[in-house]
Design a protein around this motif. Structure first.
Motif, PDB file in Angstrom:
ATOM      1  N   ASN A  53       0.848  -1.211   0.000  1.00 54.18           N
ATOM      2  CA  ASN A  53       0.000   0.000   0.000  1.00 54.18           C
ATOM      3  C   ASN A  53       0.878   1.253   0.000  1.00 54.18           C
ATOM      4  N   LEU A  75      -2.722  -1.815  -3.042  1.00 52.02           N
ATOM      5  CA  LEU A  75      -3.865  -1.249  -2.331  1.00 52.02           C
ATOM      6  C   LEU A  75      -3.643   0.251  -2.231  1.00 52.02           C
ATOM      7  N   LEU A  79      -6.700   4.332   1.585  1.00 52.00           N
ATOM      8  CA  LEU A  79      -7.765   3.560   2.247  1.00 52.00           C
ATOM      9  C   LEU A  79      -7.628   3.662   3.762  1.00 52.00           C
ATOM     10  N   LYS A  83     -10.783  -0.482   5.898  1.00 47.25           N
ATOM     11  CA  LYS A  83     -10.944  -0.935   4.516  1.00 47.25           C
ATOM     12  C   LYS A  83      -9.708  -1.700   4.037  1.00 47.25           C
ATOM     13  N   THR A  84      -8.550  -1.226   4.440  1.00 53.48           N
ATOM     14  CA  THR A  84      -7.322  -1.952   4.082  1.00 53.48           C
ATOM     15  C   THR A  84      -7.344  -3.339   4.705  1.00 53.48           C
ATOM     16  N   ALA A  86      -9.891  -5.088   5.583  1.00 54.97           N
ATOM     17  CA  ALA A  86     -10.906  -5.921   4.932  1.00 54.97           C
ATOM     18  C   ALA A  86     -10.386  -6.466   3.606  1.00 54.97           C
ATOM     19  N   GLU A  87      -9.677  -5.629   2.852  1.00 54.43           N
ATOM     20  CA  GLU A  87      -9.116  -6.071   1.564  1.00 54.43           C
ATOM     21  C   GLU A  87      -8.074  -7.168   1.775  1.00 54.43           C
ATOM     22  N   VAL A  88      -7.211  -6.957   2.759  1.00 56.12           N
ATOM     23  CA  VAL A  88      -6.151  -7.936   3.021  1.00 56.12           C
ATOM     24  C   VAL A  88      -6.754  -9.268   3.470  1.00 56.12           C
ATOM     25  N   LYS A  90      -9.733 -10.453   2.888  1.00 60.11           N
ATOM     26  CA  LYS A  90     -10.428 -11.110   1.767  1.00 60.11           C
ATOM     27  C   LYS A  90      -9.406 -11.785   0.856  1.00 60.11           C
ATOM     28  N   LEU A  91      -8.338 -11.090   0.581  1.00 60.95           N
ATOM     29  CA  LEU A  91      -7.317 -11.638  -0.309  1.00 60.95           C
ATOM     30  C   LEU A  91      -6.705 -12.908   0.275  1.00 60.95           C
TER      31      LEU A  91
END
Lengths: 355, 136
Positions: A53, A75, A79, A83-84, A86-88, A90-91
Motif C-alpha cells: 500500500n 492497495l 484507504l 478498509k485496508t 478488509a481487503e487484506v 479477503k485476499l
C-alpha cells in the motif's frame, strides 16, 4: 483469483507500510527468489504476489524489476485502516499459497493478520526489522511470533532477534555487487558530465513534508556549492505544485529513477534519512552518509544511524556536507566493494523451510 | 539559569488535550526563548519577517494580546486554515477556572469532555499502533 505456477510454489509477500522501505525490501527478496531458482531442490521460481500500500507503488516499474511470474497487488494508500484490513483479509482468505512472507509487522500493519494468520495452513516467514519495543510489549509480539516458522533478521539488531527460530542474514539489498553500475555509467545516469567534482545526492523519500524539506536542502546546497560539487536531488515523490514549477531551480537537479542504489558508485556523498534502505545501501557501497533521522511510529531511525552518520538537524547536515565536499578526494571514490546481499541467504532459508 | 534545550529536535510539546513530545527535526530556534522547533511549531512574527516564535511563546502572546494577529505556521502544509491549527485550541488548566480557545476565553466546564477527548486518551495510552496505515 488463484495463483498458478509452473513450479507449483506460490508465495504471498505482505509488504504493507508507508514509504519505500517495506516495498523495496520485498522487491529485493522477490527478485532474488526468481533469480536464484535453478539451484538446489527448486528448479523453477515460485510465483509471487507482492502486496503493498505504498504510495510510491503507483508510479514505480515494479513488475519490470520482478519479471514474469510475479504480480504486484497495490492497495490504495488512502484507504482507511478498516478498509485496508478488509481487503487484506479477503485476499488472504481467497488465495491459495504455500508460503506467506510478512515484512516487519507480525500482526499486519493494522492488526488484521492477528486472527487469520494462526489458522493459515502454510509456511509463515516474518522479516524482522527493527521495531518499537513499546509496540512489541503492547501486543505481546514475543508470543505472537511463535506462529511463524522462521524470523529472518535482515542485517540489523531487532527486539526479537534472539528467539530460537530467528535467523540473521546480511542486509537485504535490491542489487548485488556485480549489478551496480560502474562510476562512469552511474554518473551518466546521475546526469553528471565530469568526474572532476564530487557528487552529492540528497535523497527525498518518506512523507511529503520530508521530501520537500530535503528538496529545500538540495537547493540550498546547490546555491552554495555548485562550483565545487554536483548536487542532485533524487526522489520518487511528485511535487504538489509540479505543474506550476516546471522551471523551478530544483528541476535541473532532480532525478527520478528507481532503484537509486544501482547508481550509487557515481555518488560521493549521500544525504538521506535513517531508513533501512538508505543506511544499508550507503554502507554496502562504502559511500559517505549524512543521515537525518525522521520520527516513525515503529522504526527507530536514530538508533540505526551510527554517530558518524548522524546529523541532528538541517543546519548540521549542511555543515557536514560542506566539510565532506572540502575533504573529498578522487581517491576516496569507489573503494573496492565486498558486500554480501542478504536476500540470497534469506531465499535459502525460506527454501529450506519449504523442503 | 537559562533552560537547556535538546538541539536538533523540536522541543515543543504538541497535542490537544494531552501534550506529547514532538521529536521532529528542528528547523529554527524561537526568537524569544531559543527553543529549537520544527516547521510545524514555528510561527513567523508578523512585524519581523524571518524571525519565528515557538508555539508556546505565540500562545503567551495571544493570551496577553487576544486581538493580536498571529503569524502563520511555517509548515509546508497549507491544506488547512492556520487558525484551525490544534495548538491554538487552548491549554487546559485543571483545578483552576480557566481554559481558552483561540477564539477567546471562557469559563471552564468540567463536564465538557467529548468523544474526541476519549479518543485522544486512547491514543495517548497506545501511541496509535495498528491504526495508521501510512506508518513504517
Amino acid at each position: 483469483m488463484e495463483l498458478a505456477s509452473s513450479s507449483g510454489r506460490r508465495w504471498l509477500v505482505y509488504a504493507l507500510g508507508g514509504g519505500m522501505g517495506h516495498l523495496n525490501r520485498a522487491v529485493a527478496l522477490s527478485r532474488a527468489a526468481v533469480r536464484d531458482s535453478g539451484q538446489g531442490k527448486f528448479m523453477l521460481p515460485p510465483e509471487i504476489v507482492l502486496l503493498t500500500n505504498s504510495p510510491f507503488a503507483e508510479t514505480l516499474p515494479i513488475s519490470d524489476e520482478l519479471g514474469e511470474g510475479c504480480r504486484v497487488l497495490k492497495l490504495s494508500s488512502t484507504l482507511s485502516r478498516d478498509k485496508t484490513a478488509a481487503e487484506v483479509t479477503k485476499l488472504i482468505q481467497n488465495e491459495r499459497f504455500d508460503t506467506l512472507v510478512v515484512d516487519t509487522f507480525p500482526r499486519g500493519l493494522g492488526g488484521e493478520l492477528a486472527t487469520i494468520l494462526p489458522e493459515l495452513d502454510c509456511r509463515k516467514i516474518l522479516v524482522h526489522r527493527d521495531l518499537n519495543p513499546k509496540y512489541c510489549a503492547q501486543y505481546k509480539l514475543q508470543e505472537f511470533v511463535q506462529h511463524y516458522d522462521r524470523l529472518l533478521v535482515p542485517g540489523e539488531a531487532a527486539p526479537l532477534d534472539d528467539l530460537t527460530h530467528a535467523v540473521r542474514t546480511d542486509p537485504w539489498l535490491i542489487r548485488d555487487q556485480h549489478e551496480l553500475l560502474n562510476a562512469t555509467d552511474a554518473r551518466q545516469m546521475l546526469r553528471v558530465e565530469s568526474d572532476a567534482l564530487p557528487v552529492v545526492a540528497v535523497i527525498g523519500c518518506g512523507r511529503t513534508n520530508e521530501i520537500e524539506q530535503m528538496r529545500s536542502l538540495a537547493i540550498k546546497l546547490t546555491t552554495e556549492f555548485a562550483s565545487i560539487a554536483n548536487i542532485r536531488f533524487a526522489t520518487l515523490g511528485q511535487r504538489a505544485d509540479d505543474k506550476t514549477c516546471q522551471n523551478s531551480q530544483s528541476d535541473s537537479i532532480t532525478l527520478r529513477f528507481w532503484p537509486f542504489f544501482q547508481a550509487i558508485r557515481g555518488v560521493s556523498i549521500i544525504v538521506g534519512g535513517g531508513g533501512y534502505n538508505s543506511v544499508h545501501e550507503a554502507r554496502a557501497a562504502k559511500t559517505k552518509l549524512i543521515g537525518l533521522s525522521w520520527p516513525r511510529l515503529y522504526d527507530r531511525q536514530q538508533r540505526r544511524l551510527h554517530e558518524s552518520e548522524r546529523a541532528v538537524d538541517f543546519q548540521q547536515a549542511f555543515q557536514q556536507v560542506a566539510a565532506a565536499i572540502k575533504s573529498h578526494s578522487k581517491a576516496s571514490l569507489n573503494p573496492p566493494l565486498r558486500f554480501r546481499n542478504g536476500v540470497h541467504q534469506a531465499i535459502k532459508i525460506i527454501n529450506a523451510a519449504e523442503a | 539559569m537559562a533552560k537547556t534545550w535538546n538541539q536538533g529536535i523540536c522541543n515543543e510539546k504538541s497535542g490537544f488535550l494531552f501534550s506529547h513530545e514532538c521529536f521532529l527535526a528542528s528547523a529554527a530556534n524561537c526568537s524569544r526563548c531559543q527553543k529549537p522547533v520544527c516547521q510545524d511549531h514555528s510561527h513567523e512574527i508578523v512585524d519581523h519577517p524571518g524571525d519565528v516564535l515557538c508555539t508556546s511563546c505565540t500562545k503567551k502572546d495571544l493570551q496577553r494580546n487576544p486581538g493580536k494577529k498571529r503569524g502563520a505556521s511555517r509548515s509546508s502544509r497549507r491544506d488547512h486554515d492556520d487558525y484551525d491549527e490544534p495548538y491554538f485550541y487552548g491549554g487546559y488548566y485543571y483545578g483552576s477556572v480557566y481554559h481558552d480557545n483561540h477564539y477567546g476565553t471562557r469559563s471552564a466546564d468540567p463536564n465538557d469532555f467529548t468523544e474526541a477527548d476519549s479518543e485522544s486518551l486512547a491514543s495517548e495510552m497506545d501511541e496509535g499502533f495498528e491504526s495508521d496505515m501510512s506508518e513504517s
